[in-house]
Design an enzyme around this catalytic site. Structure first.
Site, PDB file in Angstrom:
ATOM      1  N   ASP A 198       0.820  -1.208   0.000  1.00 42.10           N
ATOM      2  CA  ASP A 198       0.000   0.000   0.000  1.00 42.10           C
ATOM      3  C   ASP A 198       0.858   1.264   0.000  1.00 42.10           C
ATOM      4  OD1 ASP A 198       0.902  -0.749   2.511  1.00 42.10           O
ATOM      5  OD2 ASP A 198      -0.933  -0.174   3.576  1.00 42.10           O
ATOM      6  N   TYR A 199       1.848   1.301   0.866  1.00 43.24           N
ATOM      7  CA  TYR A 199       2.740   2.458   0.970  1.00 43.24           C
ATOM      8  C   TYR A 199       3.527   2.664  -0.318  1.00 43.24           C
ATOM      9  CZ  TYR A 199       6.940   5.010   2.503  1.00 43.24           C
ATOM     10  OH  TYR A 199       7.979   5.891   2.610  1.00 43.24           O
TER      11      TYR A 199
END
Length: 269
Positions: free
Chosen positions: A174-175
């Site tokens: 996600d990051y």
């Protein structure tokens, strides 16, 4: 020479402005990497707006260490209206527009590889949270600061990225996806805003030793990463902050749309 005259003289000459004549907004500027960036600008003589969300005490202590030069202001960077109010308050306080923006704030994330979601567990909620904090928030901050940069005829935007999309030593899906999108926006914004004297660049670190976000990282991970770098050590927040100052300084006046990786040489290009 007052601040307005200094801006006019410098920008008319070569679209550059000395660090001491800049008003800098650092999002998430009270702790960890953000505090290192805020401190580096303050030591260079710039006036700095230290944005924070919940870190009131840390922000106030840092601002108090540089009286008259620093201002701590609260805003959740995910709130576009709050960002506009933040920029307006900073402009009123210092009597001049924000000329330099560092999109540093990292919302609700910890670098703990053992706790990350694996490929078959990654949720839409996790992706949405990171895109909101690392893509939509920087866009909102840029849009809030743009009128002042246009007024000044000068602007520097520095986005904080990561080397993980080149070298996903720990795949924080996600990051990493959000930061890759921010790099794309860095380059398209650079093209869009360049004719107005506004440079847009990214500084991408690896794992930093140590910030609040990396505090959960096991010591053996730091050691493993250090052993793979030519410098044989993990980059510090202060070292990454130095690169941010380069992109804000007149030394980088001919540089825009670039991504500088600051990780001790772990990732090449």
């Amino acid at each position: 020479m007052n601040a307005r005259t200094a801006i006019d003289a410098a920008t008319s000459a070569n679209s550059s402005l000395p660090l001491k004549d800049q008003l800098v907004l650092v999002t998430g500027g009270a702790r960890g990497l953000g505090a290192a960036i805020s401190t580096a600008f303050l030591k260079a003589g710039a006036q700095v707006v230290i944005n924070y969300n919940s870190s009131f005490q840390a922000a106030e202590e840092l601002a108090d260490a540089f009286p008259g030069q620093a201002l701590a202001l609260q805003a959740d960077v995910r709130d576009a209206d709050a960002l506009k109010a933040l920029v307006a308050a900073a402009t009123e306080h210092f009597g001049r527009p924000v000329t330099t923006l560092v999109n540093n704030a990292l919302v609700d994330f910890s670098f703990n590889g053992d706790a990350r979601s694996k490929a078959d567990e990654l949720s839409a909620e996790e992706l949405t949270a990171q895109f909101t904090g690392s893509v939509l928030a920087p866009v909102g901050a840029i849009q809030a600061a743009l009128p002042g940069m246009r007024q000044a005829g000068f602007g520097r935007i520095i986005n904080i990225g990561t080397n993980l999309f080149q070298h996903p030593v720990v795949p924080y899906h996600d990051y990493t996806a959000a930061k890759a999108a921010l790099l794309s926006l860095t380059r398209t914004f650079a093209d869009d805003l360049g004719p107005e004297g506004i440079n847009v660049n990214m500084v991408s670190g690896g794992l930093l030793r140590t910030t609040d976000a990396s505090a959960a990282t096991p010591a053996e991970v730091f050691d493993l990463i250090a052993s793979g770098t030519p410098l044989r050590r993990v980059t510090s927040p202060a070292e990454l902050a130095d690169a941010v100052l380069f992109f804000a300084s007149p030394l980088s006046r001919g540089v825009t749309g670039q991504n500088l990786i600051v990780d001790g040489g772990l990732v090449k290009g």
